[in-house]
Motif scaffolding. Structure first.
Motif, PDB file in Angstrom:
ATOM      1  N   ALA A  63       0.961  -1.043  -0.130  1.00 41.20           N
ATOM      2  CA  ALA A  63       0.020   0.089  -0.031  1.00 41.20           C
ATOM      3  C   ALA A  63       0.832   1.335  -0.156  1.00 41.20           C
ATOM      4  O   ALA A  63       0.567   2.192  -0.645  1.00 41.20           O
ATOM      5  CB  ALA A  63      -0.944   0.073   1.226  1.00 41.20           C
ATOM      6  N   TYR A  64       1.835   1.224   0.689  1.00 42.91           N
ATOM      7  CA  TYR A  64       2.752   2.348   0.937  1.00 42.91           C
ATOM      8  C   TYR A  64       3.701   2.637  -0.560  1.00 42.91           C
ATOM      9  O   TYR A  64       3.760   3.729  -0.954  1.00 42.91           O
ATOM     10  CB  TYR A  64       3.932   2.174   2.011  1.00 42.91           C
ATOM     11  N   ILE A  65       3.955   1.547  -1.240  1.00 42.84           N
ATOM     12  CA  ILE A  65       4.646   1.624  -2.513  1.00 42.84           C
ATOM     13  C   ILE A  65       3.563   2.154  -3.496  1.00 42.84           C
ATOM     14  O   ILE A  65       3.892   2.971  -4.209  1.00 42.84           O
ATOM     15  CB  ILE A  65       5.177   0.121  -3.058  1.00 42.84           C
ATOM     16  N   GLN A  66       2.432   1.702  -3.411  1.00 46.71           N
ATOM     17  CA  GLN A  66       1.362   2.396  -4.264  1.00 46.71           C
ATOM     18  C   GLN A  66       0.965   3.676  -4.035  1.00 46.71           C
ATOM     19  O   GLN A  66       0.873   4.537  -5.105  1.00 46.71           O
ATOM     20  CB  GLN A  66       0.001   1.511  -4.033  1.00 46.71           C
ATOM     21  N   ALA A  67       1.052   4.140  -2.652  1.00 50.12           N
ATOM     22  CA  ALA A  67       0.844   5.536  -2.418  1.00 50.12           C
ATOM     23  C   ALA A  67       2.094   6.413  -3.088  1.00 50.12           C
ATOM     24  O   ALA A  67       1.930   7.477  -3.495  1.00 50.12           O
ATOM     25  CB  ALA A  67       0.820   5.655  -0.916  1.00 50.12           C
ATOM     26  N   ALA A  68       3.340   5.791  -2.702  1.00 51.18           N
ATOM     27  CA  ALA A  68       4.366   6.515  -3.405  1.00 51.18           C
ATOM     28  C   ALA A  68       4.457   6.757  -4.876  1.00 51.18           C
ATOM     29  O   ALA A  68       4.705   7.713  -5.727  1.00 51.18           O
ATOM     30  CB  ALA A  68       5.788   5.866  -3.126  1.00 51.18           C
ATOM     31  N   ILE A  69       3.898   5.575  -5.732  1.00 49.80           N
ATOM     32  CA  ILE A  69       3.788   5.733  -7.027  1.00 49.80           C
ATOM     33  C   ILE A  69       2.756   6.841  -7.523  1.00 49.80           C
ATOM     34  O   ILE A  69       2.804   7.652  -8.415  1.00 49.80           O
ATOM     35  CB  ILE A  69       3.439   4.527  -7.801  1.00 49.80           C
ATOM     36  N   GLU A  70       1.726   7.008  -6.677  1.00 52.69           N
ATOM     37  CA  GLU A  70       0.448   7.705  -6.896  1.00 52.69           C
ATOM     38  C   GLU A  70       0.997   9.156  -6.955  1.00 52.69           C
ATOM     39  O   GLU A  70       0.589  10.263  -7.663  1.00 52.69           O
ATOM     40  CB  GLU A  70      -0.807   7.703  -5.989  1.00 52.69           C
ATOM     41  N   ILE A  71       2.122   9.383  -5.762  1.00 49.42           N
ATOM     42  CA  ILE A  71       2.511  10.834  -5.532  1.00 49.42           C
ATOM     43  C   ILE A  71       3.472  11.304  -6.866  1.00 49.42           C
ATOM     44  O   ILE A  71       3.399  12.381  -7.458  1.00 49.42           O
ATOM     45  CB  ILE A  71       3.516  10.855  -4.363  1.00 49.42           C
ATOM     46  N   GLU A  72       4.021  10.134  -7.290  1.00 51.61           N
ATOM     47  CA  GLU A  72       4.846  10.610  -8.610  1.00 51.61           C
ATOM     48  C   GLU A  72       3.960  10.910  -9.781  1.00 51.61           C
ATOM     49  O   GLU A  72       4.024  11.815 -10.652  1.00 51.61           O
ATOM     50  CB  GLU A  72       5.772   9.445  -8.939  1.00 51.61           C
ATOM     51  N   GLN A  73       2.864  10.154  -9.884  1.00 47.24           N
ATOM     52  CA  GLN A  73       1.858  10.255 -11.065  1.00 47.24           C
ATOM     53  C   GLN A  73       1.151  11.707 -10.978  1.00 47.24           C
ATOM     54  O   GLN A  73       0.817  12.343 -11.738  1.00 47.24           O
ATOM     55  CB  GLN A  73       0.765   9.171 -10.960  1.00 47.24           C
ATOM     56  N   ALA A  74       0.945  12.110  -9.527  1.00 48.18           N
ATOM     57  CA  ALA A  74       0.370  13.338  -9.579  1.00 48.18           C
ATOM     58  C   ALA A  74       1.393  14.520  -9.846  1.00 48.18           C
ATOM     59  O   ALA A  74       1.031  15.567  -9.629  1.00 48.18           O
ATOM     60  CB  ALA A  74      -0.260  13.365  -8.058  1.00 48.18           C
ATOM     61  N   GLY A  75       2.737  14.109  -9.792  1.00 47.26           N
ATOM     62  CA  GLY A  75       3.744  15.013 -10.182  1.00 47.26           C
ATOM     63  C   GLY A  75       4.096  16.097  -8.979  1.00 47.26           C
ATOM     64  O   GLY A  75       4.446  17.004  -8.964  1.00 47.26           O
ATOM     65  N   LEU A  76       3.873  15.784  -7.928  1.00 52.41           N
ATOM     66  CA  LEU A  76       3.996  16.367  -6.412  1.00 52.41           C
ATOM     67  C   LEU A  76       5.521  16.396  -6.266  1.00 52.41           C
ATOM     68  O   LEU A  76       6.239  15.496  -6.453  1.00 52.41           O
ATOM     69  CB  LEU A  76       3.380  15.527  -5.357  1.00 52.41           C
ATOM     70  N   LYS A  77       5.774  17.648  -5.871  1.00 55.84           N
ATOM     71  CA  LYS A  77       7.412  17.829  -5.552  1.00 55.84           C
ATOM     72  C   LYS A  77       7.606  18.179  -4.023  1.00 55.84           C
ATOM     73  O   LYS A  77       6.729  18.700  -3.332  1.00 55.84           O
ATOM     74  CB  LYS A  77       7.719  18.867  -6.418  1.00 55.84           C
ATOM     75  N   ILE A  78       8.868  17.680  -3.712  1.00 60.82           N
ATOM     76  CA  ILE A  78       9.225  18.192  -2.250  1.00 60.82           C
ATOM     77  C   ILE A  78       9.497  19.543  -2.382  1.00 60.82           C
ATOM     78  O   ILE A  78      10.186  20.243  -2.985  1.00 60.82           O
ATOM     79  CB  ILE A  78      10.345  17.371  -1.871  1.00 60.82           C
ATOM     80  N   ASP A  79       8.823  20.523  -1.158  1.00 60.46           N
ATOM     81  CA  ASP A  79       9.242  21.688  -0.894  1.00 60.46           C
ATOM     82  C   ASP A  79      10.341  21.755  -0.191  1.00 60.46           C
ATOM     83  O   ASP A  79      10.457  21.901   1.100  1.00 60.46           O
ATOM     84  CB  ASP A  79       8.106  22.394  -0.325  1.00 60.46           C
ATOM     85  N   PHE A  80      11.574  21.766  -0.821  1.00 62.01           N
ATOM     86  CA  PHE A  80      12.956  21.902  -0.195  1.00 62.01           C
ATOM     87  C   PHE A  80      13.145  23.132   0.741  1.00 62.01           C
ATOM     88  O   PHE A  80      12.598  24.167   0.113  1.00 62.01           O
ATOM     89  CB  PHE A  80      14.011  21.761  -1.183  1.00 62.01           C
ATOM     90  N   LYS A  81      13.835  23.037   1.893  1.00 61.51           N
ATOM     91  CA  LYS A  81      14.167  24.212   2.539  1.00 61.51           C
ATOM     92  C   LYS A  81      14.861  25.035   1.766  1.00 61.51           C
ATOM     93  O   LYS A  81      15.849  24.361   1.475  1.00 61.51           O
ATOM     94  CB  LYS A  81      14.829  23.770   3.909  1.00 61.51           C
ATOM     95  N   GLN A  82      14.995  26.401   1.521  1.00 56.32           N
ATOM     96  CA  GLN A  82      15.792  27.115   0.837  1.00 56.32           C
ATOM     97  C   GLN A  82      17.050  27.393   1.575  1.00 56.32           C
ATOM     98  O   GLN A  82      17.080  27.656   2.781  1.00 56.32           O
ATOM     99  CB  GLN A  82      15.041  28.526   0.320  1.00 56.32           C
ATOM    100  N   THR A  83      17.904  27.821   0.815  1.00 54.79           N
ATOM    101  CA  THR A  83      19.332  28.021   1.447  1.00 54.79           C
ATOM    102  C   THR A  83      19.067  29.266   2.523  1.00 54.79           C
ATOM    103  O   THR A  83      19.759  29.530   3.453  1.00 54.79           O
ATOM    104  CB  THR A  83      20.346  28.325   0.364  1.00 54.79           C
ATOM    105  N   ALA A  84      18.240  30.273   2.020  1.00 58.79           N
ATOM    106  CA  ALA A  84      18.275  31.565   2.607  1.00 58.79           C
ATOM    107  C   ALA A  84      17.564  31.405   4.050  1.00 58.79           C
ATOM    108  O   ALA A  84      17.605  31.922   4.837  1.00 58.79           O
ATOM    109  CB  ALA A  84      17.293  32.505   1.891  1.00 58.79           C
ATOM    110  N   GLU A  85      16.704  30.026   4.285  1.00 54.47           N
ATOM    111  CA  GLU A  85      16.245  29.565   5.460  1.00 54.47           C
ATOM    112  C   GLU A  85      17.141  29.025   6.457  1.00 54.47           C
ATOM    113  O   GLU A  85      16.807  29.011   7.773  1.00 54.47           O
ATOM    114  CB  GLU A  85      15.188  28.713   5.183  1.00 54.47           C
TER     115      GLU A  85
END
Length: 199
Positions: free
Chosen positions: A113-135
Motif C-alpha cells: 500500500a505504501y509503494i502504491q501511495a509513493a507511485i501515486e505521488i509521482e503520478q500526481a507530479g508532487l514535488k518536495i518543497d525543499f528548505k531554501q538556502t536562505a532559510e
C-alpha cells in the motif's frame, strides 16, 4: 527471476549479499509484486525501483537494519507510523526499517500500500518543497570569516545551493563557537576551490 522488469546487476548484488540476503529477496518480491509497471534498476550500489523513469523506492542495508527508502517519503501519509527520517538533514526521503524477515512478512500488505501511495505521488507530479538556502542561518563565525576574506564570501555564493546548505548545516550544528571556527577554517580552501563538503 530475470525478466524485462528485473536487473542482472540486482541478481548479482543478491548473489553476493551475505548480510540481509533473505530480507532483500523478500523485499524485492514485495516491491515487484506491488505494481506491474515498476522497473528494477541498480543505483547507488542498491536495488532501485522506478516508475516512468522516476525513482520510487530503494532497498538498502546497514549494520543494524535493512530498509525500504522512499525518495519522496516526506509527502507520504503514514497511517501505520513506520516511516523514519534518517537524520535532520534528510528533507525528502523516508525509510521503513527491518531487522528480520518476520517483520517484513507481517507488513507485506502495508508495504504494498505504501509503494502504491509513493507511485501515486509521482503520478500526481508532487514535488518536495525543499528548505531554501536562505532559510538556513549563517553562523556568526562564518560572517566574520567572510569579512576577513571577501573572496571566501564570493566563492561561497558561487557554490550550488545544495553545497551551501551542507556547509551551513555542518558549521551550525557545532554547539561551541571554537568548534564552528575550526570547522570553517578546515574548509576555507575547499570553498575557495568551489568544492562541496563531501567533494
Amino acid at each position: 527471476m530475470t525478466n524485462n522488469r528485473t536487473s542482472p546487476k540486482v541478481e548479482e548484488f543478491l548473489s553476493k549479499a551475505t548480510k540481509w540476503k533473505e530480507e532483500y529477496v523478500k523485499l524485492r518480491a514485495i516491491v515487484l509484486d506491488s505494481h506491474s509497471e515498476l522497473i528494477e534498476d541498480f543505483k547507488w550500489m542498491h536495488p532501485c525501483y522506478t516508475f516512468n523513469g522516476k525513482n520510487i523506492v530503494i532497498i538498502h542495508g546497514f549494520k543494524e537494519y535493512c530498509a525500504l527508502l522512499f525518495h519522496k517519503g516526506a509527502l507520504m501519509k503514514d497511517p501505520a507510523g513506520i516511516l523514519i527520517q534518517q537524520t535532520d538533514k534528510v528533507q525528502a526521503a523516508r525509510q521503513i526499517r527491518f531487522t528480520n524477515i518476520e517483520d517484513i512478512t507481517a507488513l507485506e500488505a502495508t508495504l504494498k500500500a505504501y509503494i502504491q501511495a509513493a507511485i501515486e505521488i509521482e503520478q500526481a507530479g508532487l514535488k518536495i518543497d525543499f528548505k531554501q538556502t536562505a532559510e538556513y542561518n549563517v553562523p556568526e563565525e562564518l560572517e566574520q570569516k567572510f569579512a576577513e576574506l571577501p573572496a571566501l564570501k564570493t566563492a561561497f555564493e558561487a557554490l550550488t545551493p545544495g553545497r551551501q546548505r551542507a556547509y551551513l548545516f555542518y558549521f551550525s550544528e557545532a554547539k561551541q563557537s571554537k568548534t564552528r571556527v575550526s570547522r570553517i577554517e578546515k574548509y576555507v580552501q575547499s570553498i575557495l576551490d568551489g568544492k562541496g563538503l563531501n567533494d
